[in-house]
Write a protein that holds these residues in place. Structure first.
Motif, short mmCIF file in Angstrom:
data_model
loop_
_atom_site.label_atom_id
_atom_site.label_comp_id
_atom_site.label_asym_id
_atom_site.label_seq_id
_atom_site.Cartn_x
_atom_site.Cartn_y
_atom_site.Cartn_z
N THR A 231 0.84 -1.19 0.00
CA THR A 231 0.00 0.00 0.00
C THR A 231 0.88 1.25 0.00
OG1 THR A 231 -0.09 0.19 2.41
CG2 THR A 231 -1.74 -1.22 1.35
N VAL A 232 0.25 2.39 -0.27
CA VAL A 232 0.94 3.68 -0.24
C VAL A 232 1.56 3.89 1.14
CG1 VAL A 232 0.54 6.17 -0.20
CG2 VAL A 232 -0.37 4.80 -2.07
N GLU A 233 0.78 3.61 2.21
CA GLU A 233 1.28 3.81 3.56
C GLU A 233 2.46 2.89 3.87
OE1 GLU A 233 -3.30 4.06 4.02
OE2 GLU A 233 -1.84 3.15 2.68
N GLU A 234 2.38 1.64 3.41
CA GLU A 234 3.46 0.70 3.68
C GLU A 234 4.75 1.13 3.01
OE1 GLU A 234 1.22 -3.58 4.38
OE2 GLU A 234 1.54 -2.89 2.33
N VAL A 235 4.65 1.59 1.76
CA VAL A 235 5.85 2.05 1.06
C VAL A 235 6.47 3.25 1.76
CG1 VAL A 235 6.71 3.08 -1.08
CG2 VAL A 235 5.17 1.11 -1.17
N ASP A 236 5.64 4.19 2.18
CA ASP A 236 6.18 5.38 2.85
C ASP A 236 6.75 5.04 4.22
OD1 ASP A 236 5.80 7.03 0.74
OD2 ASP A 236 4.09 8.14 1.56
N LYS A 237 6.21 4.03 4.87
CA LYS A 237 6.78 3.57 6.14
C LYS A 237 8.16 2.95 5.90
CE LYS A 237 6.31 2.36 10.60
NZ LYS A 237 6.07 3.32 11.70
N LEU A 238 8.29 2.19 4.82
CA LEU A 238 9.52 1.47 4.54
C LEU A 238 10.62 2.36 3.97
CD1 LEU A 238 7.95 -1.73 2.93
CD2 LEU A 238 9.12 -1.62 5.14
N THR A 239 10.24 3.48 3.36
CA THR A 239 11.23 4.30 2.64
C THR A 239 11.42 5.68 3.25
OG1 THR A 239 9.52 5.08 1.07
CG2 THR A 239 10.77 3.11 0.45
N VAL A 354 20.12 -5.63 9.11
CA VAL A 354 18.94 -6.23 9.73
C VAL A 354 17.75 -6.16 8.78
CG1 VAL A 354 17.33 -6.02 11.66
CG2 VAL A 354 19.77 -5.64 12.04
N LEU A 355 17.56 -5.01 8.14
CA LEU A 355 16.41 -4.81 7.26
C LEU A 355 16.44 -5.78 6.08
CD1 LEU A 355 16.32 -0.90 7.20
CD2 LEU A 355 14.72 -2.41 8.39
N THR A 356 17.61 -5.95 5.49
CA THR A 356 17.70 -6.82 4.31
C THR A 356 17.69 -8.30 4.66
OG1 THR A 356 20.12 -6.57 4.34
CG2 THR A 356 18.87 -5.11 2.88
N ALA A 357 17.80 -8.61 5.97
CA ALA A 357 17.73 -10.02 6.40
C ALA A 357 16.33 -10.39 6.87
CB ALA A 357 18.74 -10.27 7.52
N GLY A 358 15.39 -9.44 6.82
CA GLY A 358 14.05 -9.68 7.33
C GLY A 358 13.34 -10.83 6.62
N LYS A 359 12.51 -11.56 7.38
CA LYS A 359 11.82 -12.72 6.84
C LYS A 359 10.41 -12.38 6.35
CE LYS A 359 15.30 -15.34 8.04
NZ LYS A 359 16.26 -15.77 7.00
N ASP A 360 9.97 -11.14 6.56
CA ASP A 360 8.61 -10.75 6.18
C ASP A 360 8.63 -10.00 4.86
OD1 ASP A 360 9.86 -8.47 7.00
OD2 ASP A 360 8.41 -7.92 8.54
N LYS A 361 7.48 -9.38 4.54
CA LYS A 361 7.35 -8.63 3.30
C LYS A 361 8.32 -7.45 3.25
CE LYS A 361 3.11 -7.75 1.86
NZ LYS A 361 1.80 -7.05 1.65
N ALA A 362 8.61 -6.85 4.42
CA ALA A 362 9.55 -5.74 4.46
C ALA A 362 10.95 -6.18 4.04
CB ALA A 362 9.60 -5.13 5.87
N GLY A 363 11.40 -7.31 4.55
CA GLY A 363 12.71 -7.83 4.18
C GLY A 363 12.79 -8.11 2.69
N ALA A 364 11.74 -8.70 2.13
CA ALA A 364 11.71 -8.99 0.69
C ALA A 364 11.75 -7.70 -0.11
CB ALA A 364 10.46 -9.79 0.35
N PHE A 365 11.02 -6.70 0.37
CA PHE A 365 11.00 -5.39 -0.31
C PHE A 365 12.40 -4.79 -0.34
CE2 PHE A 365 10.98 -0.77 0.25
CZ PHE A 365 10.35 -0.36 -0.91
N TYR A 366 13.08 -4.80 0.81
CA TYR A 366 14.41 -4.19 0.87
C TYR A 366 15.40 -4.95 -0.03
CZ TYR A 366 12.97 -1.12 4.69
OH TYR A 366 12.35 -0.16 5.45
N ARG A 367 15.34 -6.28 -0.02
CA ARG A 367 16.27 -7.04 -0.87
C ARG A 367 16.02 -6.74 -2.35
NH1 ARG A 367 15.12 -10.69 3.22
NH2 ARG A 367 13.49 -11.76 2.02
N GLN A 368 14.74 -6.64 -2.71
CA GLN A 368 14.39 -6.35 -4.10
C GLN A 368 14.83 -4.94 -4.51
OE1 GLN A 368 12.80 -7.89 -6.67
NE2 GLN A 368 12.38 -6.09 -7.94
N SER A 369 14.47 -3.95 -3.70
CA SER A 369 14.74 -2.55 -4.09
C SER A 369 16.22 -2.22 -4.01
CB SER A 369 13.92 -1.59 -3.22
OG SER A 369 14.21 -1.74 -1.85
N PHE A 370 16.90 -2.66 -2.95
CA PHE A 370 18.33 -2.36 -2.85
C PHE A 370 19.13 -3.18 -3.86
CE2 PHE A 370 17.57 -0.88 1.69
CZ PHE A 370 17.75 0.45 1.37
N GLY A 371 18.74 -4.42 -4.09
CA GLY A 371 19.43 -5.23 -5.09
C GLY A 371 19.38 -4.58 -6.46
N ALA A 372 18.19 -4.10 -6.85
CA ALA A 372 18.04 -3.42 -8.14
C ALA A 372 18.85 -2.13 -8.17
CB ALA A 372 16.56 -3.13 -8.39
#
Length: 801
Positions: A231-239, A354-372
């Motif tokens: 969601t919009v809120e989730e992205v703004d929380k994560l970034t 810690v963020l990029t090692a997360g096992k939830d959706k946040a961890g997956a998001f960080y691995r995807q966005s930072f990897g790219a």
């Protein structure tokens, strides 16, 4: 040859042009701001009988644009008086005056044909050797210089300021095909030293450095949100702040900047970078195209990813856009387990692993966005710039990232970053593998207090140039540590000068910080020549630890509270009356106790962006760490023969009573918090500590002597007290202040008048400190004061009760 910039001509007075004009005025340069002549009269001009030949009409566009800029919030100018350095005119009557300028900056509409027409006119009037630059955000510099004189081309390049010009530090310099190397070097140095910018030389490629990487990051995220069901809120929380980005994060930032602006740059990259390996990413997702068609561009159109609406009860609510249905709904709270794990990690750079090692959706998001991101930036060298540190500098200075992409990659680890890129379906550039094969495990190294970056052509780490002008505490903290406790670190800056750096949350001042200040003075007096009080956090200090004050007051531990206040006062006086010079280096927020500390230093070297003031009224008390005393002392020092002394004292009283906070360091001279002839302002915050150190050493070299304690503070007694009490009475009667506001103001009046002395008298600082402490303590017994402190602790905003 030595080149001096005494006058600048800015061509184009829109938001960017007026902002650039104001920033040159900020640093003391005279500015000629020009724009086009209107072709039609307004109704108001017709009513006044004006014609198209009237000067007021011919300068209408430029005058209105500048006036609008000067009224905007946040202000583009350090002090409204500085606007007098800007003179306006138009491109028909006044273009010949560009011959007076040392630097001409073009800031007209982003159309090549119009820019080339403007440059043709400027070429005919500029004097040889004059710098001439374009503030284009993406048009190739080589195209704009075509057809111009040899002298024009030799002195022409791009100088891309970011909006707002006062606040964003990135200054991209883009050479044209014929730009003389010494011109680039001059502009780089001028940007750093005078404009207070981070100067970065970029290649002449679409969107240059900052926007190329920044727009990639946003477009990458736009494509990822649907795939990852965010969601919009989730992205703004994560970034947002969790990764060292501005509070506005992603979608709120796009709303502020304008979706149309972002789409314009993204389309420019897509059209002009066909060989970009992520070319397809710059194609707009369907939901972005829909927003553009609807005209939902953000703040400028009243709605974008967020929309503010009025509720039935008259209050307002901010709704969020559902990216699936494109309908607005109430905001949803975003929560992720991975983010919870970082709450105890204060340093942002330590969170990435810690963020990029997360096992939830946040961890997956960080691995995807930072990897790219890691893969993308690795491929941009040498396309957009010749060195990796310039990409990091650009993203930090232009987009407000606390750490650049290569710094983040180092934080997660070279191998993990490569794996994250592959997990995101991307490959890093070959040079990264070569670097790894050569035995280098990181893009940066710190050696002997200096930062080294991996130089790709040299295949080794080289020293980042220009560091000689800076002191970077992160680089010297461990190797130069002299003392440390839970609230401070004292570092040796060299040349006999120590620095004390606050390390508490928000740099609040509590017992550990006060103990550290006393220890730092002791150490400096014993084995050194001077002391700087400075740090490189976001803010210098938000003041005293009011949580501690609140707990003592609630528990009615008044003896302990009295001792704590006295300890603060004694520490401030210890700084003032030490045998070594003490220089304070405030920046960002410097409130309450942080301001009181600055008031007691021998000298203040303030960053231009310093928001300083005594704000204790907001939590129901008066300044209790010597601030009230100091305002009375400074009023006394301001009394002149035949002055109406009550009026002078009243101004200092109002500085506290109205909780005035300067919107720049220059405004702090008006409130008496900074003192002309004693304190100075530096525009480039990166140079602040080095400047403060230099002044501390200079005072020591000149033979600094411990000041004599003051016993000659003139207070006005009953005469002043009566004036203040009548004033607070009338303010309360007129419903301008509450009953509790009146009580606080009367306590302050008692201190600054020196009590109810029958006539004007000379008293000591200690006398005033005792009055101040007594007043502070008595206010801490008030229920309404405790309500104010509790409210500030809970919501971070003052309560009026």
């Amino acid at each position: 040859m030595n080149r001096h910039i005494q006058q600048v001509a800015v061509i184009g007075s829109g938001i960017m042009g007026s902002g650039i004009a104001c920033h040159f005025a900020n640093i003391g340069v005279r500015v000629l701001l020009l724009d086009i002549v209107p072709r039609e009269l307004t109704d108001a001009e017709k009513a006044k009988g004006l014609t198209l030949e009237d000067k007021r009409v011919r300068n209408r566009l430029v005058d209105e644009s500048l006036a609008k800029a000067l009224k905007s919030k946040p202000s583009p100018i350090y002090h409204q008086d500085f606007a007098r350095r800007i003179e306006t005119g138009n491109l028909e009557d006044d273009i010949h005056r560009v011959a007076e300028a040392d630097w001409i900056i073009e800031v007209v509409v982003e159309r090549l044909d119009i820019k080339k027409q403007v440059f043709e006119k400027l070429d005919a009037h500029r004097k040889p050797g004059t710098l001439i630059t374009s503030n284009t955000s993406g048009i190739p510099i080589r195209f704009m210089a075509e057809g111009r004189s040899a002298d024009f081309r030799a002195h022409f390049c791009g100088t891309h300021f970011f909006n707002p010009a006062r606040y964003l530090k990135l200054f991209e310099i883009i050479p044209g095909p014929d730009t003389q190397p010494e011109i680039l070097e001059f502009l780089r140095e001028y940007g750093e030293r005078f404009l207070g910018k981070t100067s970065v030389v970029a290649q002449d490629t679409p969107a240059f450095i900052g926007n190329r990487i920044g727009i990639f990051s946003i477009m990458s995220l736009f494509h990822a949100v649907k795939e990852m069901d965010l969601t919009v809120e989730e992205v703004d929380k994560l970034t947002g702040p969790v990764i060292g980005r501005p509070k506005s994060a992603t979608f709120r930032t796009v709303d502020v900047v304008g979706l149309d602006t972002l789409v314009h740059v993204a389309n420019g990259i897509r059209e002009n970078c066909p060989d970009d390996e992520r070319h397809s990413l710059f194609q707009l997702p369907d939901f972005i195209s829909s927003l553009m068609e609807n005209g939902w561009l953000g703040s400028k159109s009243g709605q974008g990813f967020y929309k503010k609406v009025k509720k039935d009860d008259g209050s307002s609510e901010i709704l969020s856009l559902d990216l699936g249905t494109l309908e607005y709904r109430s905001k949803k709270r975003a929560q992720f387990a991975t983010l919870e794990q970082t709450k105890t990690i204060d340093n942002v750079i330590d969170r990435f692993a810690v963020l990029t090692a997360g096992k939830d959706k946040a961890g997956a998001f960080y691995r995807q966005s930072f990897g790219a991101l890691f893969a993308y930036v690795s491929h941009r060298i040498p396309e957009i710039t010749d060195a990796l540190y310039k990409i990091d500098d650009a993203m930090k200075a232009g987009f407000g990232w606390e750490h650049g992409p290569f710094q983040i990659w180092d934080a997660v680890g070279l191998d993990k970053g490569i794996a994250m890129a592959e997990e995101a379906g991307q490959q890093v550039a070959p040079w990264v593998g070569e670097m790894k094969a050569a035995g280098a495990a990181s893009f940066y190294q710190v050696r002997d207090g200096a930062t080294y970056f991996y130089d790709i052509p040299e295949k080794s780490h080289q020293k980042v140039p220009g560091q000689e002008a800076f002191i970077i505490l992160d680089n010297i903290r461990k190797s130069n540590e002299v003392f440390k406790n839970s609230g401070v670190v004292v570092e040796d800056l060299g040349d006999g000068i120590l620095n004390i750096e606050f390390r508490s949350k928000m740099n609040t001042i509590g017992g550990d910080v006060l103990a550290g200040l006393n220890k730092a003075v002791d150490l400096a007096e014993a084995n050194h020549r001077g002391l700087v009080v400075g740090n490189q956090a976001a803010n210098f200090s938000v003041g005293a630890n009011i949580g501690m004050i609140f707990m003592m007051a609630v528990e009615q531990e008044y003896d302990e509270l009295n001792m704590a206040i006295k300890y603060f006062q004694d520490t401030m006086m210890r700084m003032r009356y030490s045998s070594i010079p003490v220089v304070a280096a405030p920046h960002g927020m410097c409130l309450g106790g942080g301001c009181e500390l600055s008031l007691h230093a021998d000298m203040v070297v303030a960053a231009a962006e310093t928001y300083i003031g005594l704000v204790e009224f907001g939590v129901g008390v008066i300044p209790g760490g010597g601030g009230s005393k100091e305002m009375a002392l400074r009023a006394s020092d301001s009394f002149r023969k035949n002055d109406v002394e009550l009026n002078v004292l009243r101004e200092y009283f109002l500085t506290i009573g109205m909780a005035k906070v300067s919107t720049s360091a220059y405004e702090a001279f008006d409130t008496g918090i900074l003192q002309k002839g004693k304190d100075i302002v530096v525009v480039n915050k990166d140079r602040q500590l080095a400047t403060a150190k230099a002044y501390a050493a200079l005072m020591a070299d000149r033979g600094y002597t411990r000041p004599v304690e003051r016993t000659d503070v003139k207070v006005l007694g009953k005469q002043a007290l009566g004036m203040f009490l009548v004033g607070t009475d009338s303010m309360h009667a007129g419903h301008y202040i509450s009953e509790h506001d009146k009580k606080i103001a009367n306590k302050l009046a008692w201190v600054m008048a020196g009590g109810d002395l029958s006539e004007a008298s000379y008293v000591s600082e200690q006398y005033l400190l005792e009055l101040e402490r007594e007043a502070f303590l008595s206010l801490c017994t008030e229920r309404k004061t405790l309500e104010r402190i509790q409210h500030m602790l809970k919501v971070g905003k003052p309560l009026r009760n």
